[in-house]
Design a protein around this motif. Structure first.
Motif, PDB file in Angstrom:
ATOM      1  N   TYR A 153       0.861  -1.191   0.000  1.00 26.01           N
ATOM      2  CA  TYR A 153       0.000   0.000   0.000  1.00 26.01           C
ATOM      3  C   TYR A 153       0.891   1.232   0.000  1.00 26.01           C
ATOM      4  O   TYR A 153       1.924   1.260   0.663  1.00 26.01           O
ATOM      5  N   GLU A 154       0.463   2.243  -0.714  1.00 28.22           N
ATOM      6  CA  GLU A 154       1.143   3.537  -0.683  1.00 28.22           C
ATOM      7  C   GLU A 154       0.060   4.601  -0.761  1.00 28.22           C
ATOM      8  O   GLU A 154      -0.767   4.581  -1.674  1.00 28.22           O
ATOM      9  N   GLY A 155       0.043   5.497   0.213  1.00 30.47           N
ATOM     10  CA  GLY A 155      -0.975   6.533   0.206  1.00 30.47           C
ATOM     11  C   GLY A 155      -1.127   7.193   1.559  1.00 30.47           C
ATOM     12  O   GLY A 155      -0.281   7.074   2.446  1.00 30.47           O
ATOM     13  N   ARG A 156      -2.264   7.855   1.735  1.00 33.98           N
ATOM     14  CA  ARG A 156      -2.525   8.630   2.944  1.00 33.98           C
ATOM     15  C   ARG A 156      -2.834   7.724   4.133  1.00 33.98           C
ATOM     16  O   ARG A 156      -3.414   6.656   3.976  1.00 33.98           O
ATOM     17  N   ALA A 176     -12.203   2.661   3.145  1.00 32.16           N
ATOM     18  CA  ALA A 176     -12.596   2.336   1.775  1.00 32.16           C
ATOM     19  C   ALA A 176     -11.423   1.858   0.919  1.00 32.16           C
ATOM     20  O   ALA A 176     -11.622   1.496  -0.243  1.00 32.16           O
ATOM     21  N   THR A 177     -10.218   1.834   1.464  1.00 30.08           N
ATOM     22  CA  THR A 177      -9.049   1.399   0.697  1.00 30.08           C
ATOM     23  C   THR A 177      -9.231  -0.041   0.243  1.00 30.08           C
ATOM     24  O   THR A 177      -9.609  -0.912   1.036  1.00 30.08           O
ATOM     25  N   GLU A 178      -8.941  -0.270  -1.033  1.00 29.98           N
ATOM     26  CA  GLU A 178      -8.984  -1.640  -1.546  1.00 29.98           C
ATOM     27  C   GLU A 178      -7.935  -2.466  -0.818  1.00 29.98           C
ATOM     28  O   GLU A 178      -6.788  -2.029  -0.684  1.00 29.98           O
ATOM     29  N   PRO A 179      -8.297  -3.643  -0.340  1.00 27.47           N
ATOM     30  CA  PRO A 179      -7.288  -4.457   0.338  1.00 27.47           C
ATOM     31  C   PRO A 179      -6.208  -4.897  -0.638  1.00 27.47           C
ATOM     32  O   PRO A 179      -6.492  -5.143  -1.807  1.00 27.47           O
ATOM     33  N   PRO A 180      -4.962  -4.954  -0.150  1.00 25.54           N
ATOM     34  CA  PRO A 180      -3.891  -5.423  -1.035  1.00 25.54           C
ATOM     35  C   PRO A 180      -4.097  -6.885  -1.391  1.00 25.54           C
ATOM     36  O   PRO A 180      -4.803  -7.611  -0.700  1.00 25.54           O
ATOM     37  N   ILE A 181      -3.480  -7.303  -2.483  1.00 24.31           N
ATOM     38  CA  ILE A 181      -3.596  -8.690  -2.917  1.00 24.31           C
ATOM     39  C   ILE A 181      -3.081  -9.618  -1.822  1.00 24.31           C
ATOM     40  O   ILE A 181      -3.664 -10.648  -1.539  1.00 24.31           O
ATOM     41  N   LEU A 193      -3.168  -6.470  12.906  1.00 28.44           N
ATOM     42  CA  LEU A 193      -4.188  -5.791  12.097  1.00 28.44           C
ATOM     43  C   LEU A 193      -5.520  -5.867  12.812  1.00 28.44           C
ATOM     44  O   LEU A 193      -5.778  -6.809  13.570  1.00 28.44           O
ATOM     45  N   GLN A 194      -6.352  -4.869  12.564  1.00 25.83           N
ATOM     46  CA  GLN A 194      -7.678  -4.844  13.161  1.00 25.83           C
ATOM     47  C   GLN A 194      -8.714  -4.703  12.049  1.00 25.83           C
ATOM     48  O   GLN A 194      -8.607  -3.796  11.229  1.00 25.83           O
ATOM     49  N   TYR A 195      -9.681  -5.599  12.034  1.00 27.44           N
ATOM     50  CA  TYR A 195     -10.744  -5.577  11.039  1.00 27.44           C
ATOM     51  C   TYR A 195     -12.088  -5.428  11.741  1.00 27.44           C
ATOM     52  O   TYR A 195     -12.296  -5.992  12.815  1.00 27.44           O
ATOM     53  N   TRP A 211      -9.256   1.496   8.691  1.00 26.77           N
ATOM     54  CA  TRP A 211      -8.544   0.223   8.782  1.00 26.77           C
ATOM     55  C   TRP A 211      -7.312   0.496   9.620  1.00 26.77           C
ATOM     56  O   TRP A 211      -6.475   1.327   9.266  1.00 26.77           O
ATOM     57  N   ARG A 212      -7.197  -0.170  10.771  1.00 27.48           N
ATOM     58  CA  ARG A 212      -6.128   0.131  11.719  1.00 27.48           C
ATOM     59  C   ARG A 212      -5.078  -0.984  11.733  1.00 27.48           C
ATOM     60  O   ARG A 212      -5.402  -2.169  11.776  1.00 27.48           O
TER      61      ARG A 212
END
Length: 136
Positions: A49-52, A85-90, A119-121, A128-129
């Motif tokens: 992931y790369e982003g905010r 809303a971030t798409e989960p990584p593959i 990870l927390q879901y 997503w934390r």
């Protein structure tokens, strides 16, 4: 839209506004031994992931000193929040993956490297934390 869905949408929009850092979540490659030079070199890893994101020290983090090799290391816990809303990584992130802070309004955070610890879901979360720690 139900009252719950409306409340979650408002909470997620507010959580997105707090995401002021830009991070890269990546999995390091396996280390390879070079017999000619006698050194260990990491192979290229993969970016998950790369982003905010929001990078925040955990409220419970007091900093725990531990011995790592021949030096003392202080472990500090962080929570890294990425838009719900971030798409989960593959490939799902897992403990041992790394998070690097590439930019932040707080210049002291730039270059901070964190190790993913969990990870927390949740379908009712506002972000997503990712639990992580600073091992410096």
């Amino acid at each position: 839209m139900s009252a719950l869905e409306a409340a979650l949408a408002a909470g997620r929009a507010a959580a997105n506004q707090l995401q002021r850092e830009v991070i890269q979540l990546h999995r390091p490659g396996e280390r390879e031994f070079d017999w000619e030079t006698g050194t260990d070199t990491p192979a290229e890893g993969s970016v998950l992931y790369e982003g905010r994101a929001r990078v925040k020290a955990s409220a419970q983090s007091k900093g725990e000193e531990v011995d790592a090799g021949e030096r003392n290391v202080t472990l500090r816990e962080y929570v890294v929040s990425v838009s719900w809303a971030t798409e989960p990584p593959i490939t799902r992130p897992e403990p041992g993956d790394l998070i690097t802070v590439n930019s932040s309004p707080d210049a002291r955070m730039v270059g901070l490297t964190l190790w993913v610890t969990g990870l927390q879901y949740s379908s009712t979360a506002t972000a997503w934390r990712i639990s992580a720690e600073d091992r410096s």
